[in-house]
Design a protein around this motif. Structure first.
Motif, PDB file in Angstrom:
ATOM      1  N   THR A 186       5.005  12.628  -3.034  1.00 39.44           N
ATOM      2  CA  THR A 186       4.171  11.516  -3.481  1.00 39.44           C
ATOM      3  C   THR A 186       4.990  10.354  -4.047  1.00 39.44           C
ATOM      4  N   GLU A 211       6.508   8.585  -1.126  1.00 38.19           N
ATOM      5  CA  GLU A 211       5.476   7.867  -0.369  1.00 38.19           C
ATOM      6  C   GLU A 211       5.072   6.581  -1.089  1.00 38.19           C
ATOM      7  N   TYR A 263       6.925   4.865  -3.097  1.00 39.89           N
ATOM      8  CA  TYR A 263       8.054   3.948  -3.011  1.00 39.89           C
ATOM      9  C   TYR A 263       8.094   3.274  -1.644  1.00 39.89           C
ATOM     10  N   MET A 264       7.874   4.055  -0.584  1.00 39.67           N
ATOM     11  CA  MET A 264       7.976   3.515   0.772  1.00 39.67           C
ATOM     12  C   MET A 264       6.758   2.664   1.156  1.00 39.67           C
ATOM     13  N   GLU A 265       5.568   3.098   0.797  1.00 44.26           N
ATOM     14  CA  GLU A 265       4.352   2.434   1.260  1.00 44.26           C
ATOM     15  C   GLU A 265       3.689   1.564   0.201  1.00 44.26           C
ATOM     16  N   GLY A 266       4.118   1.664  -1.037  1.00 42.06           N
ATOM     17  CA  GLY A 266       3.516   0.865  -2.088  1.00 42.06           C
ATOM     18  C   GLY A 266       2.230   1.481  -2.608  1.00 42.06           C
ATOM     19  N   THR A 267       1.469   0.667  -3.311  1.00 39.18           N
ATOM     20  CA  THR A 267       0.279   1.183  -3.973  1.00 39.18           C
ATOM     21  C   THR A 267      -0.880   1.416  -3.016  1.00 39.18           C
ATOM     22  N   GLN A 268      -0.703   1.137  -1.739  1.00 38.33           N
ATOM     23  CA  GLN A 268      -1.737   1.429  -0.765  1.00 38.33           C
ATOM     24  C   GLN A 268      -1.995   2.941  -0.682  1.00 38.33           C
ATOM     25  N   TYR A 269      -1.052   3.736  -1.157  1.00 38.64           N
ATOM     26  CA  TYR A 269      -1.212   5.189  -1.178  1.00 38.64           C
ATOM     27  C   TYR A 269      -2.422   5.596  -2.012  1.00 38.64           C
ATOM     28  N   TYR A 295      -5.455   6.773  -0.163  1.00 38.34           N
ATOM     29  CA  TYR A 295      -5.425   8.188   0.204  1.00 38.34           C
ATOM     30  C   TYR A 295      -5.956   9.036  -0.953  1.00 38.34           C
TER      31      TYR A 295
END
Length: 118
Positions: A71, A74, A76-82, A85
């Motif tokens: 997590t 994820e 770090y790579m995708e930002g707060t869009q996670y 999910y």
């Protein structure tokens, strides 16, 4: 100086202690509860467990090491869009609790796979 890529003596001690304690707990309860139990009794705890142990069991089975370690990467790579999910997962859990639990619990099933047998 020991490199960060290798276990040193204290790492091995902690690792061995963790494995030993986990194995000890399993062996203790295996020997302590030496009665003949059916598969359903083993899986469902005799259906007489309280709410807190069941809730902790479900939480622990839902959270895995991959989730805990993956997590932050994820995020770090995708930002707060996670968080979309996370919102979806929370919605799915609430819907499952409201729809499937009332349907399946009265059937005294040990698994949802047993629905097709009935």
């Amino acid at each position: 100086m020991v490199s960060k890529d290798e276990f040193d003596a204290w790492d091995w001690v902690a690792f061995a202690a963790m494995l030993g304690i986990s194995a000890g707990i399993g062996i203790f309860y295996a020997l302590r509860g030496r009665r003949e139990a059916s598969t359903a009794e083993f899986l469902m705890g005799g259906r007489n467990m309280q709410l807190l142990p069941i809730a902790i069991s479900i939480l622990v089975s839902f959270m895995s090491a991959i989730l805990i370690l993956g997590t932050p990467a994820e995020m770090y790579m995708e930002g707060t869009q996670y968080f979309l999910y996370v919102i979806g997962i929370m919605l799915a859990v609430v819907l499952a609790a409201l729809i499937f639990v009332p349907l399946l619990y009265p059937l005294n099933l040990t698994s949802s796979f047993e629905v097709s047998k009935r």
